[in-house]
Design a protein around this motif. Structure first.
Motif, PDB file in Angstrom:
ATOM      1  N   UNK A  60      -6.011  -1.140  -5.440  1.00  8.90           N
ATOM      2  CA  UNK A  60      -6.672  -2.302  -4.837  1.00  8.90           C
ATOM      3  C   UNK A  60      -5.677  -3.431  -4.590  1.00  8.90           C
ATOM      4  N   UNK A  61      -4.711  -3.556  -5.508  1.00  4.74           N
ATOM      5  CA  UNK A  61      -3.685  -4.579  -5.312  1.00  4.74           C
ATOM      6  C   UNK A  61      -2.831  -4.235  -4.083  1.00  4.74           C
ATOM      7  N   UNK A  64      -5.015  -5.024  -1.054  1.00  3.70           N
ATOM      8  CA  UNK A  64      -5.157  -6.466  -0.816  1.00  3.70           C
ATOM      9  C   UNK A  64      -3.867  -7.037  -0.228  1.00  3.70           C
ATOM     10  N   UNK A  65      -2.731  -6.635  -0.799  1.00  3.99           N
ATOM     11  CA  UNK A  65      -1.451  -7.160  -0.295  1.00  3.99           C
ATOM     12  C   UNK A  65      -1.164  -6.622   1.108  1.00  3.99           C
TER      13      UNK A  65
END
Lengths: 157, 213
Positions: A60-61, A64-65
């Protein structure tokens, strides 16, 4: 020399490319967290309690990035995270290469069964790819660095 | 630009928080075969890299309860102890030399013919595609492993010394070793790991079943 490197179109291309790579890397992991947890376990670097949180949050990181870079907001924050992630990927691959411990990269989700020699070769390629992506991150961070002379820049918007 | 400098760490934190929140939500919404237990895994501790899982030592039998030492109470007239009926302790179960042992294809076939239970440690989607006939699905990386093991134990009621055959995909697959280590922690110490796993079973033409676990 650095003038064309900092050209707006070059910066845009680097940003979108980096973002797309991370979105593409995140999607298969999001679809199968247990498979990614198994890939992380394969590196033999992380304690058992950390496998699930890492396997659940990291994709998810990355997403998102990656989205932030593609869409052009919070660019420096996203680039810093991606730089940290790439550094940790390089470390994990490098440590396992140094100890001749072949692992499945797990970078873009599951992979087909391979021999140890094929895995080691893939790990070298992955390390080179991550280093190249690290250069893109450096470029992004350099081109979006805060400058006192310029009162407003759309870079970190 | 101090505001910009201070904004970046806050935005990094916001991205991490967003990722954590999305992970919480997605793990609750995914099908159970795609979920992970947040509390982590219990199979081995510490986690060892593939190929480095050492065969664990068999659990030592619990020592016989000793007579409690009565050191605090003052000396009292000691009554003559009446002889108590001697209770014969049951003999300890026959523990194999090594609680986890790798077996070959012919040994696995012999175990199958003698009705020993088979546990499939691969992912449930692999189990659905094909598995040893009559095997139990116990995907070691999936969140519902605990429930599946409980179902297996409730149905088969294996004793601690009963042999259990565990397999995965053969080759360098370590899922069967992880499951064996977990079962060893739960008190089972006759665990047979089918070394070459399901591909060898199929190649030998042994009975295979398909379908949902």
């Amino acid at each position: 020399m650095t003038r064309w490197l900092l050209h707006a179109r070059v910066t845009l291309a680097a940003r979108v490319l980096l973002g797309l790579v991370f979105v593409a890397a995140a999607l298969p992991k999001l679809a199968d967290p247990p498979g990614f947890a198994k890939a992380i376990w394969g590196y033999g670097l992380f304690p058992a309690w950390s496998l699930s949180p890492l396997a659940l949050v990291l994709p998810w990181l990355e997403l998102a990035c990656g989205m932030a870079l593609c869409l052009g907001f919070w660019i420096r924050a996203a680039a810093l995270w991606i730089g940290a992630l790439l550094l940790s990927f390089c470390l994990a691959l490098g440590i396992n290469l140094a100890r001749h411990h072949p692992v499945d990269c797990g970078c873009f989700g599951g992979s087909i069964p391979k021999t140890d020699a094929e895995r080691l070769a893939d790990m070298r390629w992955s390390l080179a790819r991550d280093a190249a992506l690290g250069l893109l991150v450096t470029h992004l961070l350099w081109s979006t660095r805060p400058r006192a002379a310029e009162p407003s820049s759309p870079a970190d918007g | 630009m101090p505001s910009k400098l201070s904004a970046t760490p806050a935005r990094m934190l916001a991205l991490a928080g967003l990722a954590g929140l999305a992970a919480l939500l997605s793990n609750a919404l995914l099908p159970v075969s795609r979920r992970l237990p947040w509390s982590g895994f219990r199979p081995t501790s510490p986690v060892a890299p593939p190929g480095k899982v050492a065969p664990p030592e068999p659990p030592t039998p619990a020592p016989a309860p000793a007579q409690p030492l009565n050191t605090t109470r003052p000396a009292q007239p000691v009554a003559v102890p009446t002889p108590r009926p001697r209770i014969e302790a049951p003999p300890p179960p026959a523990v194999p030399a090594s609680p986890i042992r790798e077996i070959s294809g012919p040994e696995a076939w012999k175990a199958f013919q003698s009705g020993q239970p088979f546990l499939d440690a691969r992912r449930s989607e692999d189990f659905t595609v094909g598995h040893v006939a009559g095997a139990w699905c116990a995907p070691v990386w999936e969140a519902d492993l605990e429930d599946r093991l409980l179902t297996f134990k409730a149905s088969r009621r294996p004793g601690p010394e009963d042999p259990i055959v565990i397999y995965c995909s053969g080759g360098d697959c370590r899922d069967s070793h992880l499951l064996a280590a977990r079962l060893l922690n739960e008190g089972y110490f006759h665990l047979l790991i089918y070394r070459d796993g399901f591909p060898d079973w199929v190649a030998a033409g042994h009975p295979v079943a398909k379908g949902q676990p």
